[in-house]
Write a protein that holds these residues in place. Structure first.
Motif: not given
Length: 414
Positions: A115-118, A121-124, A156-161
Motif C-alpha cells: 500500500t505504501g506509508a503515505e 496514513l491517508r486511509r487512517r 515506511d519500514g514495512h518492507g524491512a518488517i
C-alpha cells in the motif's frame, strides 16, 4: 509524551522523555534488572523502537516483561518501525507469538508495504491535507521515512518488517524480491540493511552468483546492492576455509578499476579494505586522490589496515600521510585511525598524528590522541588532558581518551 511519574526511577523518566543520551548514560551505570524490563515495556508503549533496542543491548529481557505491559505486535508492525517490531520479536520474547499470529503479522506487513506509508496514513486519517515527510533514525544504524498528518505518523519500514517476519517463519524470500524492497530506498534505509544482511547470512553460491551478476547492471543502485551483498558475504563468513575470500579479492580488484559511480566505488573499495593482501592496497592506491570524500575515506580506512608487517610500503605510507591532511575531517580521522592500528612505527607517521592534535575538529584530535597512545608516544598525555572528559554517551570518545591513560600506566609500569 507525558511527564514522568513522581518518584519513578531515573531510567524510566529518561525513556519517557525520549532522551537517548540520558538513557545511554544511565545504562552504563548499574541498573536494577527489574527496572530494565519496565523501561523496555515503556519504550515499546511509547513507540520508541530505538530505545527498546538500546535497552536490549544492555540486558533487558523481554521474556520477563508482563505481556499486558508491552505494545501489541500488531501495533508495532502497523507503525512501520522495524526497530520496534524487531524489539518485540527479540529471541528472548519470541515464544509469546505463535506461528499463526506471526503469519498474520507477515500478511499485514506485506499489505502495508504494498500500500505504501503515505496511502496508509491517508486511509487512517481520511485527510487529503499535505503530508509532512521527514527522515528519522529508527535504530542505531538505519533510518526510515516518517509520514505525518496531524497527530498520526506512519513510518515506511514495512518492507524491512516483512523481511524479518519471513525469516522468522522460515520463508526463503528470493534474491530479486529482497533487492526490490531494498532499492526502493537508499542504502541507509532499514529495508536495505535488512535485505543485505539476510542474503549475506545465507553464505551460498546462489546468492553470490546473483550479486556478482549485478556488477554489469546499468542501474547504480543495483550495482551498489550487489557490491554490498558480496562484501558482507565474505566479511560474515567465519568458516575456516574462507570460501569467498579469493573470489572476492579478484572480483573487487577488477571492479575498482572500472566503476564510475562514487557510491558504488566506495562500497567496492571498502570491500577491498577487508583483505589482508598487498593486491588490495595496490587497487586502493589509485583512488586516494578521488574528488569524492566518500571514496577517499574508503581508501583511508582500507590502506594497509590489515598489514601485519612492521612497515608499510612507501606508497601506502605516502598516501596515508596525504590523507591525514585531507580537506574533509572524516577522511583525516579515518587515515589517522588506520595509522594508529597499523604496525608501521615510522617517526614521520607519529609526527603527522601529532600535527593533528591541533586540528579544528574534535574527532580528529581524539583520533590523534588514540593513535599516539597506541604508538607509545608521550605527546598523547597532555593532549588528552586538554580535550577534557569524554562527551556523554560517546563510547568512542571514552575509548580514545582511555588509550592515553593506558599508555601512562604502561609507561609508569603500573
Amino acid at each position: 509524551m507525558s511527564g514522568s511519574a513522581e518518584g519513578e526511577p531515573a531510567l524510566l523518566s529518561a525513556v519517557r522523555a525520549g532522551d537517548t543520551t540520558r538513557v545511554t548514560c544511565l545504562l552504563r551505570q548499574d541498573t536494577d534488572p527489574g527496572v530494565l524490563e519496565d523501561a523496555f515495556a515503556l519504550a515499546t508503549r511509547t513507540y520508541a523502537g530505538g530505545l527498546a533496542q538500546l535497552l536490549l543491548q544492555y540486558g533487558a529481557d523481554p521474556g520477563r516483561c508482563d505481556p499486558d505491559g508491552l505494545l501489541p505486535l500488531r501495533d508495532a508492525v502497523a507503525s512501520g518501525s522495524p526497530a520496534l517490531a524487531d524489539a518485540l520479536l527479540h529471541p528472548g520474547n519470541g515464544r509469546r507469538y505463535p506461528a499463526p499470529e506471526l503469519r498474520e503479522m507477515r500478511d499485514l506487513a506485506r499489505r502495508l508495504h504494498d500500500t505504501g506509508a503515505e496511502a496508509e496514513l491517508r486511509r487512517r486519517t481520511g485527510s487529503r491535507a499535505p503530508v509532512v515527510r521527514t527522515r528519522v533514525q529508527d535504530d542505531e544504524y538505519h533510518g526510515v521515512g516518517a509520514f505525518t498528518l496531524g497527530p498520526v505518523t506512519v513510518r515506511d519500514g514495512h518492507g524491512a518488517i516483512l523481511t524479518g517476519l519471513e525469516e522468522l517463519l522460515g520463508v526463503r524470500t528470493s534474491f530479486g524480491e529482497l533487492m526490490g524492497r531494498a532499492v526502493a530506498h537508499d542504502q541507509d534505509h532499514a529495508a536495505w540493511g535488512t535485505a543485505t544482511l539476510l542474503l549475506a547470512g545465507r553464505r551460498d553460491q546462489e546468492v553470490w552468483t546473483a550479486a556478482a551478476a549485478l556488477r554489469r547492471d546499468e542501474d547504480p543502485s543495483h550495482r551498489l546492492f550487489g557490491a554490498e551483498v558480496l562484501r558482507l558475504t565474505h566479511l560474515l563468513d567465519d568458516r575456516d576455509e574462507d570460501v569467498f575470500g579469493g573470489p572476492a579479492l579478484e572480483l573487487f580488484t577488477a571492479w575498482s578499476a572500472e566503476e564510475a559511480d562514487p557510491a558504488v566505488l566506495t562500497e567496492v573499495l571498502t570491500a577491498l579494505g577487508d583483505h589482508a593482501d598487498p593486491r588490495a592496497d595496490a587497487a586502493l592506491l589509485p583512488h586516494a586522490g578521488h574528488p569524492d570524500p566518500r571514496v577517499r575515506g574508503a581508501v583511508a580506512r582500507g590502506l594497509g589496515s590489515w598489514s601485519r608487517s612492521a612497515a608499510s610500503s612507501a606508497d601506502v605510507r605516502g598516501a596515508l600521510l596525504v590523507l591525514m591532511t585531507d580537506v574533509d575531517p572524516r577522511v583525516r580521522r579515518d587515515a589517522c585511525l588506520t595509522v594508529a592500528r597499523g604496525g608501521d612505527r615510522a617517526p614521520v607517521l607519529a609526527g603527522a598524528m601529532a600535527a593533528l592534535l591541533d586540528d579544528a575538529d574534535r574527532q580528529v584530535q581524539l583520533a590523534a590522541v588514540q593513535g599516539l597512545a597506541q604508538h607509545d608516544d608521550g605527546r598523547c598525555v597532555a593532549a588528552a588532558r586538554r580535550l577534557g572528559p569524554p562527551h556523554p554517551a560517546s563510547p568512542d570518545e571514552e575509548h580514545a581518551l582511555d588509550a592515553a591513560w593506558r599508555y601512562e600506566r604502561r609507561r609508569d609500569g603500573l
